[in-house]
Design a protein around this motif. Structure first.
Motif, PDB file in Angstrom:
ATOM      1  N   PHE A  85     -19.370 -40.710  -6.083  1.00  0.00           N
ATOM      2  CA  PHE A  85     -19.755 -40.277  -4.743  1.00  0.00           C
ATOM      3  C   PHE A  85     -18.781 -39.275  -4.150  1.00  0.00           C
ATOM      4  O   PHE A  85     -19.185 -38.377  -3.408  1.00  0.00           O
ATOM      5  N   THR A  86     -17.497 -39.385  -4.432  1.00  0.00           N
ATOM      6  CA  THR A  86     -16.517 -38.438  -3.906  1.00  0.00           C
ATOM      7  C   THR A  86     -16.201 -37.326  -4.895  1.00  0.00           C
ATOM      8  O   THR A  86     -15.718 -36.262  -4.502  1.00  0.00           O
ATOM      9  N   GLY A  87     -16.456 -37.569  -6.172  1.00  0.00           N
ATOM     10  CA  GLY A  87     -16.115 -36.594  -7.198  1.00  0.00           C
ATOM     11  C   GLY A  87     -14.644 -36.572  -7.556  1.00  0.00           C
ATOM     12  O   GLY A  87     -14.201 -35.731  -8.334  1.00  0.00           O
ATOM     13  N   LYS A  88     -13.861 -37.499  -7.006  1.00  0.00           N
ATOM     14  CA  LYS A  88     -12.417 -37.493  -7.216  1.00  0.00           C
ATOM     15  C   LYS A  88     -12.020 -38.331  -8.430  1.00  0.00           C
ATOM     16  O   LYS A  88     -12.720 -39.279  -8.797  1.00  0.00           O
ATOM     17  N   VAL A  89     -10.883 -37.977  -9.013  1.00  0.00           N
ATOM     18  CA  VAL A  89     -10.229 -38.862  -9.985  1.00  0.00           C
ATOM     19  C   VAL A  89      -9.543 -39.961  -9.177  1.00  0.00           C
ATOM     20  O   VAL A  89      -8.761 -39.681  -8.266  1.00  0.00           O
ATOM     21  N   ILE A  90      -9.846 -41.210  -9.480  1.00  0.00           N
ATOM     22  CA  ILE A  90      -9.305 -42.313  -8.687  1.00  0.00           C
ATOM     23  C   ILE A  90      -8.269 -43.131  -9.448  1.00  0.00           C
ATOM     24  O   ILE A  90      -7.529 -43.921  -8.852  1.00  0.00           O
ATOM     25  N   TRP A  91      -8.191 -42.913 -10.780  1.00  0.00           N
ATOM     26  CA  TRP A  91      -7.248 -43.707 -11.577  1.00  0.00           C
ATOM     27  C   TRP A  91      -7.105 -43.057 -12.951  1.00  0.00           C
ATOM     28  O   TRP A  91      -8.051 -42.472 -13.476  1.00  0.00           O
ATOM     29  N   ALA A  92      -5.916 -43.146 -13.508  1.00  0.00           N
ATOM     30  CA  ALA A  92      -5.676 -42.613 -14.862  1.00  0.00           C
ATOM     31  C   ALA A  92      -4.510 -43.366 -15.483  1.00  0.00           C
ATOM     32  O   ALA A  92      -3.606 -43.832 -14.777  1.00  0.00           O
ATOM     33  N   THR A  93      -4.542 -43.482 -16.800  1.00  0.00           N
ATOM     34  CA  THR A  93      -3.449 -44.120 -17.522  1.00  0.00           C
ATOM     35  C   THR A  93      -3.341 -43.512 -18.904  1.00  0.00           C
ATOM     36  O   THR A  93      -4.268 -42.831 -19.381  1.00  0.00           O
ATOM     37  N   GLU A  94      -2.233 -43.780 -19.577  1.00  0.00           N
ATOM     38  CA  GLU A  94      -1.996 -43.248 -20.909  1.00  0.00           C
ATOM     39  C   GLU A  94      -2.795 -44.039 -21.939  1.00  0.00           C
ATOM     40  O   GLU A  94      -2.927 -45.257 -21.843  1.00  0.00           O
ATOM     41  N   GLY A  95      -3.324 -43.334 -22.937  1.00  0.00           N
ATOM     42  CA  GLY A  95      -4.034 -43.987 -24.035  1.00  0.00           C
ATOM     43  C   GLY A  95      -5.528 -44.021 -23.822  1.00  0.00           C
ATOM     44  O   GLY A  95      -6.044 -43.759 -22.740  1.00  0.00           O
ATOM     45  N   ILE A 141     -28.111 -40.461 -13.364  1.00  0.00           N
ATOM     46  CA  ILE A 141     -26.656 -40.416 -13.231  1.00  0.00           C
ATOM     47  C   ILE A 141     -26.066 -40.108 -14.597  1.00  0.00           C
ATOM     48  O   ILE A 141     -26.348 -40.814 -15.567  1.00  0.00           O
ATOM     49  N   THR A 142     -25.275 -39.066 -14.672  1.00  0.00           N
ATOM     50  CA  THR A 142     -24.651 -38.685 -15.936  1.00  0.00           C
ATOM     51  C   THR A 142     -23.128 -38.677 -15.770  1.00  0.00           C
ATOM     52  O   THR A 142     -22.610 -38.923 -14.680  1.00  0.00           O
ATOM     53  N   ASN A 143     -22.460 -38.362 -16.844  1.00  0.00           N
ATOM     54  CA  ASN A 143     -20.998 -38.300 -16.826  1.00  0.00           C
ATOM     55  C   ASN A 143     -20.504 -36.898 -16.475  1.00  0.00           C
ATOM     56  O   ASN A 143     -19.353 -36.552 -16.740  1.00  0.00           O
ATOM     57  N   GLY A 144     -21.363 -36.118 -15.835  1.00  0.00           N
ATOM     58  CA  GLY A 144     -21.023 -34.738 -15.522  1.00  0.00           C
ATOM     59  C   GLY A 144     -19.797 -34.610 -14.634  1.00  0.00           C
ATOM     60  O   GLY A 144     -19.001 -33.679 -14.793  1.00  0.00           O
ATOM     61  N   ILE A 145     -19.621 -35.552 -13.694  1.00  0.00           N
ATOM     62  CA  ILE A 145     -18.474 -35.471 -12.793  1.00  0.00           C
ATOM     63  C   ILE A 145     -17.173 -35.648 -13.564  1.00  0.00           C
ATOM     64  O   ILE A 145     -16.165 -35.011 -13.274  1.00  0.00           O
ATOM     65  N   ALA A 146     -17.189 -36.519 -14.580  1.00  0.00           N
ATOM     66  CA  ALA A 146     -15.996 -36.713 -15.411  1.00  0.00           C
ATOM     67  C   ALA A 146     -15.726 -35.475 -16.251  1.00  0.00           C
ATOM     68  O   ALA A 146     -14.571 -35.054 -16.396  1.00  0.00           O
ATOM     69  N   GLU A 147     -16.782 -34.866 -16.810  1.00  0.00           N
ATOM     70  CA  GLU A 147     -16.593 -33.666 -17.615  1.00  0.00           C
ATOM     71  C   GLU A 147     -16.057 -32.517 -16.763  1.00  0.00           C
ATOM     72  O   GLU A 147     -15.223 -31.725 -17.221  1.00  0.00           O
ATOM     73  N   SER A 148     -16.540 -32.416 -15.522  1.00  0.00           N
ATOM     74  CA  SER A 148     -16.043 -31.386 -14.614  1.00  0.00           C
ATOM     75  C   SER A 148     -14.564 -31.583 -14.320  1.00  0.00           C
ATOM     76  O   SER A 148     -13.770 -30.628 -14.360  1.00  0.00           O
ATOM     77  N   ASN A 149     -14.184 -32.819 -14.025  1.00  0.00           N
ATOM     78  CA  ASN A 149     -12.771 -33.106 -13.778  1.00  0.00           C
ATOM     79  C   ASN A 149     -11.933 -32.883 -15.030  1.00  0.00           C
ATOM     80  O   ASN A 149     -10.788 -32.428 -14.945  1.00  0.00           O
ATOM     81  N   ASN A 150     -12.489 -33.191 -16.202  1.00  0.00           N
ATOM     82  CA  ASN A 150     -11.752 -32.978 -17.446  1.00  0.00           C
ATOM     83  C   ASN A 150     -11.446 -31.498 -17.670  1.00  0.00           C
ATOM     84  O   ASN A 150     -10.378 -31.143 -18.177  1.00  0.00           O
ATOM     85  N   SER A 151     -12.390 -30.630 -17.277  1.00  0.00           N
ATOM     86  CA  SER A 151     -12.140 -29.189 -17.389  1.00  0.00           C
ATOM     87  C   SER A 151     -10.994 -28.771 -16.476  1.00  0.00           C
ATOM     88  O   SER A 151     -10.119 -27.986 -16.870  1.00  0.00           O
ATOM     89  N   ALA A 152     -10.989 -29.302 -15.244  1.00  0.00           N
ATOM     90  CA  ALA A 152      -9.907 -28.989 -14.312  1.00  0.00           C
ATOM     91  C   ALA A 152      -8.578 -29.559 -14.806  1.00  0.00           C
ATOM     92  O   ALA A 152      -7.522 -28.933 -14.660  1.00  0.00           O
ATOM     93  N   ILE A 153      -8.622 -30.744 -15.407  1.00  0.00           N
ATOM     94  CA  ILE A 153      -7.399 -31.349 -15.954  1.00  0.00           C
ATOM     95  C   ILE A 153      -6.861 -30.497 -17.106  1.00  0.00           C
ATOM     96  O   ILE A 153      -5.648 -30.340 -17.267  1.00  0.00           O
ATOM     97  N   GLY A 154      -7.763 -29.931 -17.893  1.00  0.00           N
ATOM     98  CA  GLY A 154      -7.336 -29.033 -18.961  1.00  0.00           C
ATOM     99  C   GLY A 154      -6.606 -27.814 -18.413  1.00  0.00           C
ATOM    100  O   GLY A 154      -5.630 -27.339 -19.010  1.00  0.00           O
ATOM    101  N   ARG A 155      -7.058 -27.307 -17.258  1.00  0.00           N
ATOM    102  CA  ARG A 155      -6.379 -26.166 -16.642  1.00  0.00           C
ATOM    103  C   ARG A 155      -4.992 -26.567 -16.137  1.00  0.00           C
ATOM    104  O   ARG A 155      -4.040 -25.780 -16.227  1.00  0.00           O
ATOM    105  N   ILE A 156      -4.863 -27.782 -15.613  1.00  0.00           N
ATOM    106  CA  ILE A 156      -3.554 -28.269 -15.177  1.00  0.00           C
ATOM    107  C   ILE A 156      -2.595 -28.314 -16.365  1.00  0.00           C
ATOM    108  O   ILE A 156      -1.441 -27.876 -16.272  1.00  0.00           O
TER     109      ILE A 156
END
Length: 340
Positions: free
Chosen positions: A97-107, A291-306
């Motif tokens: 709903f927000t499109g934000k990354v709310i949590w991340a961890t290693e592995g 509902i698809t995983n498009g929001i995660a793929e979009s964030n993954n592209s931005a994370i790749g730029r980071i």
């Protein structure tokens, strides 16, 4: 420094605890590090790289104390993103709903997904009061390390299969068919015909509606010149069309597609039909709820730029800090933005 009680640390409104920098300057440095990278921010503002790194950590810790990103979750997306060379990954969770990354961890493992649910439920033992019980939808790919934990920790949630991955499976199956035909023609056919089939790779994976009239005529000609490749292309496009249908029509169309793929005599599509039967419940949930995983793929592209802007990170924790500041929308407001 009191002779009797020793050094005393006083809280001041213009600096964070443990920082030698003012709050406003620290916000500017962190904002610049997010927009470019830590090294450039350090050079631009005349501080060390470590000072920028510590400032990012302090700003993130303060923001997470102020905002609970895990509160009120109803629909989430879980995916992995590459952290560095050598099969190093992060597990990333996004809010639909927000499109934000709310949590991340290693592995990327069952333990990583369990850590998310541990943080979500925050030690709550009463099943009725666990926040994971409020999750209605979870989108992900076919990774069993995600699905097994979902069945264990939030069995009530609809698990929706990512459309992109299903179509990617069909595209890979089509390319296997094309390569097999190319090898066959290379060994027993003419060199010109083999070369023409080899050059079809990128044409066949594109969506039909995105092809030019000339490209469409090349695909149509395959019905006469290479029926097996043409049959594989039809199966790929037929599977794409199913995702645009209403649920009841999609179920009937999927039944027909599975029967067609199973008797197609194309081994990659026979295997794909078995895979789709295994994930059919999740695929139908995707079609029903759109509902698809498009929001995660979009964030993954931005994370790749980071990651690219930083030229990589030595530690996963530093990478996660920058992800949360940027994609978690926890970037500090600049002083002049506050004033306006």
């Amino acid at each position: 420094a009191c002779p009797e009680h020793g050094p005393t640390v006083a809280l001041v409104p213009w600096a964070r605890h443990g920082s030698a920098l003012s709050r406003a300057f620290e916000d500017l440095v962190v904002w610049d590090a997010i927009a470019s990278n830590k090294h450039r921010a350090a050079r631009r503002h005349g501080v060390t790289w470590r000072a920028v790194n510590h400032a990012c950590e302090r700003v993130l810790a303060e923001a997470l104390d102020r905002v609970d990103l895990l509160d009120g979750l109803v629909a989430i997306a879980i995916d992995e993103v590459k952290a560095k060379k050598g099969q190093r990954y992060l597990t990333v969770v996004c809010d639909h709903f927000t499109g934000k990354v709310i949590w991340a961890t290693e592995g990327r493992s069952k333990d990583a997904v369990r850590l998310f649910f541990d943080a979500l439920d925050a030690g709550e033992t009463d099943p009725a009061r666990k926040r994971s019980a409020n999750l209605n939808f979870v989108t992900c790919d076919g990774a069993e390390w995600i699905r097994l934990v979902l069945a264990e920790r939030c069995p009530q949630a609809e698990v929706c299969m990512d459309t992109f991955h299903v179509i990617a499976w069909a595209t890979e199956a089509l390319d296997e068919v094309r390569r097999a035909e190319w090898n066959e023609l290379r060994q027993h056919g003419t060199a010109a015909h083999a070369k023409s089939v080899k050059g079809l790779r990128w044409l066949l994976v594109r969506n039909w509606e995105n092809l030019s009239p000339k490209q469409k005529s090349v695909v149509r000609d395959l019905e006469r010149s290479n029926r097996r490749t043409f049959r594989g292309w039809q199966l790929k496009e037929g599977l794409r069309d199913i995702f645009g249908l209403p649920l009841l029509q999609a179920r009937r169309a999927l039944d027909a597609w599975l029967a067609w793929a199973s008797r197609s005599q194309l081994e990659p599509f026979v295997k794909l039909a078995r895979t789709i039967r295994f994930y059919r419940t999740s695929i139908e949930a995707t079609i029903e709820w759109q509902i698809t995983n498009g929001i995660a793929e979009s964030n993954n592209s931005a994370i790749g730029r980071i990651r690219a802007n930083a030229r990589g990170f030595h530690k996963a924790s530093a990478f996660i800090t920058m992800i949360m500041l940027d994609r978690g929308d926890l970037s500090p407001d600049l002083p002049w933005a506050k004033a306006s």
